[in-house]
Enzyme design. Sequence first.
Site, PDB file in Angstrom:
ATOM      1  N   LYS A  65      -3.980   0.180   1.876  1.00 10.70           N
ATOM      2  CA  LYS A  65      -3.998  -0.813   0.562  1.00 10.70           C
ATOM      3  C   LYS A  65      -5.443  -0.977  -0.019  1.00 10.70           C
ATOM      4  CE  LYS A  65       0.138  -3.425   1.288  1.00 10.70           C
ATOM      5  NZ  LYS A  65       0.762  -4.671   1.139  1.00 10.70           N
ATOM      6  N   ASP A 101       2.366  -7.428  -4.704  1.00  5.84           N
ATOM      7  CA  ASP A 101       2.453  -8.276  -3.494  1.00  5.84           C
ATOM      8  C   ASP A 101       2.350  -9.731  -4.091  1.00  5.84           C
ATOM      9  OD1 ASP A 101       3.103  -6.449  -1.649  1.00  5.84           O
ATOM     10  OD2 ASP A 101       1.202  -6.197  -0.967  1.00  5.84           O
TER      11      ASP A 101
END
Length: 270
Positions: A65, A101
């Site tokens: 990420k 997220d």
Amino acid sequence: MDVYGLIGSPVEHSLSPPMHEAAYEARSLDARYVTLEPDPDRIGEAVAGADAIGVAGLNVTVPFKQDVLPHVEPTATAEAVGAVNTITFGGDGAPEGHNTDVAGVVRAFEHHDVSIDGQSAVVVGAGGAGRAATYALADAGADTFVANRTVERAEELAADFSALGVDAGGLGALAERVPEADILVNATSVGMDAPDTSPVPADVLHGDLAVLDAVYSPLRTKLLRDAADAGAETVDGAWMLLYQGVAAFERWTGVDAPVAAMNEALRGRL
Ligand code: ATR
């Protein structure tokens, strides 16, 4: 046919393929979702290669990420969090890096009618999940405190988000902060595959709290059971997983996500 993918390691047990494929089916989209484990030393090539061969979109998970950041044009949110979990292709320039997220946290609370703006929030954990949750809550207007086992890590996070007024401390501060809080998020791995452990002492929980546990295995963690016993609202980790996927699907397709179908596909596997 459009091909979407998840890059990460490991990815073989990911719940994203069934969740996204349920969405394609519900919306009659001719698309597939595959999992891929790229060479960790060739992440830039992996992103550029996916773009070149016409991959429609990528999700990114642990441990890539942060690694994909230099290879995409990050949104302001992804840049602030320092992590990308969704990549879109097809624009004129570099692939775009998003962080859904953050939306996952906000929409999980929204789904449960929990308001964030003006509330007092405590996030436990200062890793990747803690950064996303802290940013989500603080950016949505909560007065946010982040507590972490390693205090320095929480302090670094708070310093990064100083413009949002985030405060930090060790786990010892939970006894003082949680009784005053409206929202509590567990963003540590404590409780994962460990149904009898919780990162927060049960006696500080109370009935005016909404508690989100990012852990989704098991779904009913000790923290959520203790929270329910205290009369708190509970939001399990599958909601966060669901809504980050919903936000990615909508970003990629421009179509309203079939939330119920995605939720069913996800929960059927948990
Ligand atoms: P992620 O990206 O999933 O957040 P991570 O970066 O490894 O993963 O972070 C894990 C988080 O869980 C951290 O906040 C970690 O605390 P430390 O920064 O002190 O390591 C927390 N964590 C893991 N095991 C823990 C434990 N037994 N007790 C308390 N916190 C724990």
